[in-house]
Scaffold this motif. Structure first.
Motif, mmCIF file in Angstrom:
data_model
loop_
_atom_site.group_PDB
_atom_site.id
_atom_site.type_symbol
_atom_site.label_atom_id
_atom_site.label_comp_id
_atom_site.label_asym_id
_atom_site.label_seq_id
_atom_site.Cartn_x
_atom_site.Cartn_y
_atom_site.Cartn_z
ATOM 1 N N ASP A 163 0.810 -14.900 -1.656
ATOM 2 C CA ASP A 163 0.817 -14.590 -0.233
ATOM 3 C C ASP A 163 1.889 -15.408 0.497
ATOM 4 O OD1 ASP A 163 -1.289 -12.809 -0.483
ATOM 5 O OD2 ASP A 163 -2.817 -14.289 0.032
ATOM 6 N N HIS A 164 1.987 -16.688 0.161
ATOM 7 C CA HIS A 164 2.987 -17.538 0.795
ATOM 8 C C HIS A 164 4.408 -17.120 0.396
ATOM 9 C CE1 HIS A 164 0.546 -20.480 2.898
ATOM 10 N NE2 HIS A 164 -0.234 -20.593 1.848
ATOM 11 N N GLU A 165 4.567 -16.781 -0.869
ATOM 12 C CA GLU A 165 5.897 -16.360 -1.321
ATOM 13 C C GLU A 165 6.321 -15.068 -0.620
ATOM 14 O OE1 GLU A 165 5.365 -16.076 -5.494
ATOM 15 O OE2 GLU A 165 5.647 -18.223 -5.858
ATOM 16 N N LEU A 166 5.384 -14.121 -0.482
ATOM 17 C CA LEU A 166 5.693 -12.872 0.218
ATOM 18 C C LEU A 166 6.049 -13.151 1.680
ATOM 19 C CD1 LEU A 166 5.840 -9.802 0.498
ATOM 20 C CD2 LEU A 166 3.359 -9.794 0.865
ATOM 21 N N THR A 167 5.312 -14.050 2.309
ATOM 22 C CA THR A 167 5.589 -14.377 3.706
ATOM 23 C C THR A 167 7.002 -14.939 3.857
ATOM 24 O OG1 THR A 167 3.250 -14.841 4.102
ATOM 25 C CG2 THR A 167 4.819 -15.726 5.697
ATOM 26 N N HIS A 168 7.394 -15.810 2.937
ATOM 27 C CA HIS A 168 8.742 -16.378 2.978
ATOM 28 C C HIS A 168 9.795 -15.275 2.901
ATOM 29 C CE1 HIS A 168 12.331 -18.585 1.979
ATOM 30 N NE2 HIS A 168 12.381 -18.033 0.785
ATOM 31 N N ARG A 169 9.585 -14.301 2.005
ATOM 32 C CA ARG A 169 10.546 -13.210 1.857
ATOM 33 C C ARG A 169 10.581 -12.331 3.098
ATOM 34 N NH1 ARG A 169 8.388 -10.244 -3.117
ATOM 35 N NH2 ARG A 169 10.258 -8.940 -2.883
ATOM 36 N N LEU A 170 9.414 -12.071 3.686
ATOM 37 C CA LEU A 170 9.356 -11.227 4.877
ATOM 38 C C LEU A 170 10.003 -11.922 6.073
ATOM 39 C CD1 LEU A 170 5.702 -9.847 4.542
ATOM 40 C CD2 LEU A 170 7.832 -8.576 4.151
ATOM 41 N N VAL A 171 9.722 -13.218 6.235
ATOM 42 C CA VAL A 171 10.319 -13.969 7.340
ATOM 43 C C VAL A 171 11.841 -14.003 7.194
ATOM 44 C CG1 VAL A 171 10.548 -16.272 8.361
ATOM 45 C CG2 VAL A 171 8.285 -15.358 7.846
ATOM 46 N N SER A 172 12.315 -14.219 5.963
ATOM 47 C CA SER A 172 13.762 -14.246 5.716
ATOM 48 C C SER A 172 14.394 -12.908 6.062
ATOM 49 C CB SER A 172 14.035 -14.580 4.246
ATOM 50 O OG SER A 172 13.520 -15.843 3.895
ATOM 51 N N ALA A 173 13.779 -11.816 5.592
ATOM 52 C CA ALA A 173 14.317 -10.484 5.867
ATOM 53 C C ALA A 173 14.287 -10.181 7.355
ATOM 54 C CB ALA A 173 13.524 -9.429 5.095
ATOM 55 N N GLY A 174 13.216 -10.584 8.020
ATOM 56 C CA GLY A 174 13.092 -10.325 9.441
ATOM 57 C C GLY A 174 14.162 -11.031 10.261
ATOM 58 N N LEU A 175 14.470 -12.270 9.898
ATOM 59 C CA LEU A 175 15.506 -13.006 10.616
ATOM 60 C C LEU A 175 16.875 -12.362 10.412
ATOM 61 C CD1 LEU A 175 14.376 -16.690 9.940
ATOM 62 C CD2 LEU A 175 14.218 -15.426 12.086
ATOM 63 N N LEU A 176 17.129 -11.867 9.194
ATOM 64 C CA LEU A 176 18.405 -11.215 8.918
ATOM 65 C C LEU A 176 18.547 -9.894 9.669
ATOM 66 C CD1 LEU A 176 18.722 -11.845 5.074
ATOM 67 C CD2 LEU A 176 20.183 -12.801 6.862
ATOM 68 N N LEU A 177 17.439 -9.166 9.807
ATOM 69 C CA LEU A 177 17.469 -7.843 10.436
ATOM 70 C C LEU A 177 17.277 -7.907 11.948
ATOM 71 C CD1 LEU A 177 15.330 -5.890 7.814
ATOM 72 C CD2 LEU A 177 17.782 -5.578 8.257
ATOM 73 N N GLY A 178 16.995 -9.079 12.463
ATOM 74 C CA GLY A 178 16.747 -9.186 13.895
ATOM 75 C C GLY A 178 15.382 -8.685 14.313
ATOM 76 N N ILE A 179 14.439 -8.654 13.379
ATOM 77 C CA ILE A 179 13.045 -8.267 13.670
ATOM 78 C C ILE A 179 12.171 -9.447 13.240
ATOM 79 C CG2 ILE A 179 11.201 -6.581 13.305
ATOM 80 C CD1 ILE A 179 13.309 -4.561 12.437
ATOM 81 N N PRO A 180 12.018 -10.456 14.080
ATOM 82 C CA PRO A 180 11.278 -11.648 13.673
ATOM 83 C C PRO A 180 9.825 -11.350 13.325
ATOM 84 C CG PRO A 180 11.701 -11.664 16.029
ATOM 85 C CD PRO A 180 12.518 -10.555 15.464
ATOM 86 N N VAL A 181 9.358 -12.009 12.281
ATOM 87 C CA VAL A 181 7.961 -11.904 11.871
ATOM 88 C C VAL A 181 7.175 -12.926 12.678
ATOM 89 C CG1 VAL A 181 6.327 -12.100 9.961
ATOM 90 C CG2 VAL A 181 8.621 -11.151 9.564
ATOM 91 N N LEU A 182 6.408 -12.462 13.655
ATOM 92 C CA LEU A 182 5.645 -13.375 14.497
ATOM 93 C C LEU A 182 4.471 -13.985 13.756
ATOM 94 C CD1 LEU A 182 5.579 -11.514 17.929
ATOM 95 C CD2 LEU A 182 7.276 -13.119 17.012
ATOM 96 N N ASP A 183 3.928 -13.249 12.797
ATOM 97 C CA ASP A 183 2.844 -13.798 11.988
ATOM 98 C C ASP A 183 2.572 -12.890 10.799
ATOM 99 O OD1 ASP A 183 0.904 -15.639 11.234
ATOM 100 O OD2 ASP A 183 -0.011 -15.700 13.223
ATOM 101 N N HIS A 184 1.949 -13.470 9.802
ATOM 102 C CA HIS A 184 1.381 -12.740 8.670
ATOM 103 C C HIS A 184 -0.042 -13.257 8.547
ATOM 104 C CE1 HIS A 184 1.387 -11.800 4.065
ATOM 105 N NE2 HIS A 184 0.524 -11.065 4.747
ATOM 106 N N LEU A 185 -1.008 -12.397 8.846
ATOM 107 C CA LEU A 185 -2.405 -12.792 8.915
ATOM 108 C C LEU A 185 -3.174 -12.297 7.697
ATOM 109 C CD1 LEU A 185 -2.928 -11.757 12.627
ATOM 110 C CD2 LEU A 185 -2.827 -14.116 11.799
ATOM 111 N N VAL A 186 -4.029 -13.157 7.171
ATOM 112 C CA VAL A 186 -5.000 -12.765 6.153
ATOM 113 C C VAL A 186 -6.341 -12.643 6.859
ATOM 114 C CG1 VAL A 186 -6.188 -13.389 4.027
ATOM 115 C CG2 VAL A 186 -3.773 -13.959 4.311
ATOM 116 N N VAL A 187 -6.963 -11.463 6.799
ATOM 117 C CA VAL A 187 -8.238 -11.237 7.473
ATOM 118 C C VAL A 187 -9.321 -10.937 6.448
ATOM 119 C CG1 VAL A 187 -7.077 -10.403 9.545
ATOM 120 C CG2 VAL A 187 -7.832 -8.759 7.820
ATOM 121 N N THR A 188 -10.575 -11.141 6.854
ATOM 122 C CA THR A 188 -11.719 -10.908 5.979
ATOM 123 C C THR A 188 -12.768 -10.084 6.698
ATOM 124 O OG1 THR A 188 -12.951 -12.869 6.673
ATOM 125 C CG2 THR A 188 -11.310 -13.175 4.924
#
Length: 232
Positions: A163-188
């Motif tokens: 989950d943490h590794e995926l978040t890192h990849r998503l945040v990186s991609a978002g910064l490059l594309l100009g679509i910032p990842v405000l959060d990645h939530l795990v819900v139950t």
């Protein structure tokens, strides 16, 4: 942080007792914990607790009908101010999901909802998504920011290393594309949730690498700029 999205066992017990009797209701909750897990139990398991065939059908009908009371998608144009509101919404929306699902909430420049996107379904313990496939519909929508959400059907909100590794990849991609990842939530299903952006990973004793920590701080800076310090 935890957000309440279902009845407690103490509140649920008398309701079930009225329908099935105190002994069966108590045995059901003691064995399965909640209605979601009871729904998945086999007929043989429920009969072992004293349920008749008719009572099993009634129990399954109750849980099935409850699924239709889960929240509708966020309405377009709704302003998003707090991550815990998003977590509470998806905790209820995915309460009966039997496997992990991955969702995105696309936002405009004023953090208003553009669309709620279903992006993938996995297994009981994992869902595989690729940043390329995740960001394609966001680019098409013209999203200015995004919040990602996935569920843990087990009820444990603790994120995995994946989950943490995926978040890192998503945040990186978002910064490059100009679509910032405000959060990645795990819900139950029970309402407990974890923010993978606001909380550094704990699976490594030395915490985040300098590069990952820089990405996390960059994202937190975006949150502070848009919502104010500690508002998220």
């Amino acid at each position: 942080m935890a957000t309440r999205s279902r009845l407690s066992t103490t509140e649920l017990l008398p309701l079930l007792a009225e329908l099935f009797g105190s002994r069966r209701a108590g045995a059901l909750l003691e064995t399965h914990g909640d209605l979601r897990r009871a729904y998945r139990a086999s007929d043989e398991e429920l009969k072992a607790l004293g349920f008749s065939s008719a009572q099993i059908r009634r129990l399954r009908a109750i849980v099935h009908l409850a699924a239709y009371t889960r929240p509708s998608p966020f309405p377009s144009g709704r302003s998003i101010r707090r991550g815990r509101d998003v977590a509470a919404h998806f905790s209820a929306r995915l309460a009966l999901a039997e496997v992990e699902e991955f969702w995105a909430l696309a936002l405009d420049v004023r953090n208003r909802v553009l669309e709620e996107l279903f992006l993938g379904r996995g297994s009981l313990t994992r869902v595989e998504v690729h940043p390329r496939d995740v960001f394609r519909p966001l680019v098409r929508l013209g999203a200015a920011a995004v919040i990602f959400v996935h569920n843990h059907p087990s009820g444990d909100p603790a994120p995995s290393e994946q989950d943490h590794e995926l978040t890192h990849r998503l945040v990186s991609a978002g910064l490059l594309l100009g679509i910032p990842v405000l959060d990645h939530l795990v819900v139950t299903p029970g309402g407990a949730h974890t923010s993978l952006v606001c909380s550094p990973p704990r699976f490594k004793p030395d915490g985040l690498s300098p590069q990952n920590e820089a990405l996390r701080k960059a994202t937190l800076s975006v949150l502070d700029d848009q919502f104010g310090p500690r508002a998220w």
